[in-house]
Design a protein around this motif. Structure first.
Motif, PDB file in Angstrom:
ATOM      1  N   PHE A  61      14.843 -18.202  33.490  1.00 46.05           N
ATOM      2  CA  PHE A  61      13.551 -18.095  32.814  1.00 46.05           C
ATOM      3  C   PHE A  61      13.264 -19.328  31.968  1.00 46.05           C
ATOM      4  O   PHE A  61      12.122 -19.809  31.928  1.00 46.05           O
ATOM      5  N   SER A  62      14.282 -19.869  31.284  1.00 44.97           N
ATOM      6  CA  SER A  62      14.072 -21.066  30.460  1.00 44.97           C
ATOM      7  C   SER A  62      13.641 -22.251  31.320  1.00 44.97           C
ATOM      8  O   SER A  62      12.734 -23.008  30.945  1.00 44.97           O
TER       9      SER A  62
ATOM     10  N   VAL B 169      11.367 -18.421  21.947  1.00 42.57           N
ATOM     11  CA  VAL B 169      10.723 -17.220  22.473  1.00 42.57           C
ATOM     12  C   VAL B 169      11.480 -15.959  22.061  1.00 42.57           C
ATOM     13  O   VAL B 169      11.035 -14.845  22.372  1.00 42.57           O
ATOM     14  N   TYR B 170      12.607 -16.115  21.374  1.00 41.02           N
ATOM     15  CA  TYR B 170      13.303 -14.938  20.839  1.00 41.02           C
ATOM     16  C   TYR B 170      12.392 -14.168  19.899  1.00 41.02           C
ATOM     17  O   TYR B 170      12.553 -12.948  19.709  1.00 41.02           O
ATOM     18  N   ALA B 171      11.411 -14.864  19.300  1.00 41.74           N
ATOM     19  CA  ALA B 171      10.520 -14.233  18.319  1.00 41.74           C
ATOM     20  C   ALA B 171       9.680 -13.127  18.933  1.00 41.74           C
ATOM     21  O   ALA B 171       9.235 -12.219  18.217  1.00 41.74           O
ATOM     22  N   ILE B 172       9.435 -13.182  20.250  1.00 38.27           N
ATOM     23  CA  ILE B 172       8.634 -12.155  20.901  1.00 38.27           C
ATOM     24  C   ILE B 172       9.474 -11.344  21.890  1.00 38.27           C
ATOM     25  O   ILE B 172       8.931 -10.559  22.663  1.00 38.27           O
ATOM     26  N   GLY B 173      10.786 -11.546  21.888  1.00 39.07           N
ATOM     27  CA  GLY B 173      11.672 -10.727  22.703  1.00 39.07           C
ATOM     28  C   GLY B 173      11.821 -11.158  24.147  1.00 39.07           C
ATOM     29  O   GLY B 173      12.338 -10.376  24.961  1.00 39.07           O
ATOM     30  N   ALA B 174      11.389 -12.354  24.495  1.00 38.47           N
ATOM     31  CA  ALA B 174      11.562 -12.833  25.871  1.00 38.47           C
ATOM     32  C   ALA B 174      13.035 -13.141  26.124  1.00 38.47           C
ATOM     33  O   ALA B 174      13.759 -13.572  25.231  1.00 38.47           O
ATOM     34  N   TYR B 175      13.451 -12.951  27.371  1.00 35.26           N
ATOM     35  CA  TYR B 175      14.869 -13.112  27.727  1.00 35.26           C
ATOM     36  C   TYR B 175      15.088 -14.532  28.235  1.00 35.26           C
ATOM     37  O   TYR B 175      14.978 -14.811  29.427  1.00 35.26           O
ATOM     38  N   ASP B 176      15.429 -15.442  27.327  1.00 32.79           N
ATOM     39  CA  ASP B 176      15.687 -16.829  27.695  1.00 32.79           C
ATOM     40  C   ASP B 176      17.191 -17.093  27.663  1.00 32.79           C
ATOM     41  O   ASP B 176      17.995 -16.162  27.566  1.00 32.79           O
ATOM     42  N   LEU B 177      17.563 -18.373  27.754  1.00 35.65           N
ATOM     43  CA  LEU B 177      18.984 -18.732  27.800  1.00 35.65           C
ATOM     44  C   LEU B 177      19.707 -18.301  26.528  1.00 35.65           C
ATOM     45  O   LEU B 177      20.802 -17.727  26.588  1.00 35.65           O
TER      46      LEU B 177
ATOM     47  N   SER C  21       3.111 -14.324  27.984  1.00 38.45           N
ATOM     48  CA  SER C  21       2.649 -14.843  26.695  1.00 38.45           C
ATOM     49  C   SER C  21       3.339 -16.156  26.360  1.00 38.45           C
ATOM     50  O   SER C  21       2.705 -17.096  25.860  1.00 38.45           O
ATOM     51  N   ALA C  22       4.637 -16.260  26.637  1.00 39.64           N
ATOM     52  CA  ALA C  22       5.369 -17.504  26.386  1.00 39.64           C
ATOM     53  C   ALA C  22       4.857 -18.636  27.268  1.00 39.64           C
ATOM     54  O   ALA C  22       4.701 -19.781  26.811  1.00 39.64           O
ATOM     55  N   ILE C  23       4.562 -18.347  28.532  1.00 37.93           N
ATOM     56  CA  ILE C  23       4.063 -19.381  29.445  1.00 37.93           C
ATOM     57  C   ILE C  23       2.715 -19.922  28.973  1.00 37.93           C
ATOM     58  O   ILE C  23       2.492 -21.138  28.923  1.00 37.93           O
ATOM     59  N   ILE C  24       1.814 -19.027  28.609  1.00 35.40           N
ATOM     60  CA  ILE C  24       0.490 -19.463  28.138  1.00 35.40           C
ATOM     61  C   ILE C  24       0.616 -20.248  26.841  1.00 35.40           C
ATOM     62  O   ILE C  24      -0.026 -21.296  26.653  1.00 35.40           O
TER      63      ILE C  24
ATOM     64  N   ILE D 136       3.413 -19.095  18.945  1.00 32.52           N
ATOM     65  CA  ILE D 136       3.972 -18.086  19.852  1.00 32.52           C
ATOM     66  C   ILE D 136       3.597 -16.686  19.388  1.00 32.52           C
ATOM     67  O   ILE D 136       3.152 -15.839  20.191  1.00 32.52           O
ATOM     68  N   LEU D 137       3.741 -16.422  18.108  1.00 31.33           N
ATOM     69  CA  LEU D 137       3.405 -15.099  17.578  1.00 31.33           C
ATOM     70  C   LEU D 137       1.911 -14.835  17.657  1.00 31.33           C
ATOM     71  O   LEU D 137       1.492 -13.714  17.965  1.00 31.33           O
TER      72      LEU D 137
END
Length: 268
Positions: free
Chosen positions: A70-71, A213-221, A140-143, A120-121
């Motif tokens: 994802f990252s 992106v941890y701030a919105i709960g996305a699963y990154d590296l 949301s992270a991509i946009i 991001i938020l």
């Protein structure tokens, strides 16, 4: 104590199961015993994992690889989207029309003046409010990253366009090319070539920023390492390994950019 608890359990079981016959009661007890056995197995597995605390290849495949994918996807999409929209913003700022210059300058200066985690938020909370439907952490992270990085890529592209000699623009006009044709065929290819090392360096910074992106709960590296550290009860080792992985990736990419820059200097 234990002596007082057993009669209480027996009395409670009698009150709860008073309406059941012997067959139903035995079936219920069998199911309860099976559930207790499953719970015991689960606790034994968790205890064994916590005692070992080893970062196995299965762990990397199950937790970290998903976040790494994802990252990388987020970095590539934001890079290509940011360069495209950044080039448009750069051309708007270099235009002679104020109605193009002012909104582009306002957008770029605003994005460059706000911390990325706040953007991001904002996007994560405002887009569902406007559209009326949840967008999801990944989209949301991509946009957000595409919109945010466009401001930085626009300044890089604006410097690249300005680095091309004005004489080449005049030469294009002398050949009968329009402004759009001159930019597309003469100026922009040279601008991309001149600013390629800087564009790639900004992309490395973009990859590092994906950890926000941890701030919105996305699963990154980073989220993958964090999840692995919690499940294996080794948070310190997981974060240290995450730092090593980020360093190896970013340092390797920086070395490639330096070699590319040296090779381009030789060609010039």
């Amino acid at each position: 104590d234990g002596g007082a608890t057993v009669p209480f359990i027996a009395r409670y079981r009698k009150e709860v199961t008073g309406g059941l016959d012997d067959i139903q009661l035995r079936e219920l007890e069998y199911r309860l015993g099976y559930l207790r056995e499953l719970e015991d197995r689960r606790e034994a597995v968790i205890k064994s994992i916590q005692e070992q605390g080893k970062l196995t290849p299965e762990l990397l495949a199950g937790y970290v690889l998903k976040g790494l994918i994802f990252s990388v996807q987020l970095t590539l999409v934001a890079m290509f989207g940011g360069i495209f929209f950044g080039t448009v913003l750069a051309l708007m700022r270099l235009s002679s029309r104020q109605w193009l210059i002012l909104p582009a300058a306002a957008y770029v200066n605003t994005m460059r003046s706000i911390p990325l985690v706040m953007v991001i938020l904002w996007f994560f909370l405002l887009i569902p409010f406007v559209t009326g439907r949840p967008l999801g952490a990944e989209w949301s992270a991509i946009i957000t990253f595409t919109a945010f990085e466009s401001a930085y890529y626009s300044e890089i592209m604006r410097a690249g366009i300005q680095s091309v000699a004005r004489g080449q623009v005049h030469a294009g006009h002398a050949l009968g090319l329009t402004y759009a044709q001159t930019m597309r065929l003469i100026v922009l290819p040279q601008a991309f070539r001149n600013m390629l090392p800087v564009l790639l360096t900004q992309t490395i910074v973009l990859f590092q920023d994906t950890s926000l992106v941890y701030a919105i709960g996305a699963y990154d590296l980073l989220k993958g390492f964090e999840t692995a550290g919690k499940n294996f009860n080794r948070p310190v080792e997981a974060y240290l390994l995450a730092a090593v992985v980020y360093f190896v990736i970013c340092f390797s990419l920086s070395s490639v950019v330096k070699r590319l820059q040296a090779r381009m200097a030789i060609i010039r």
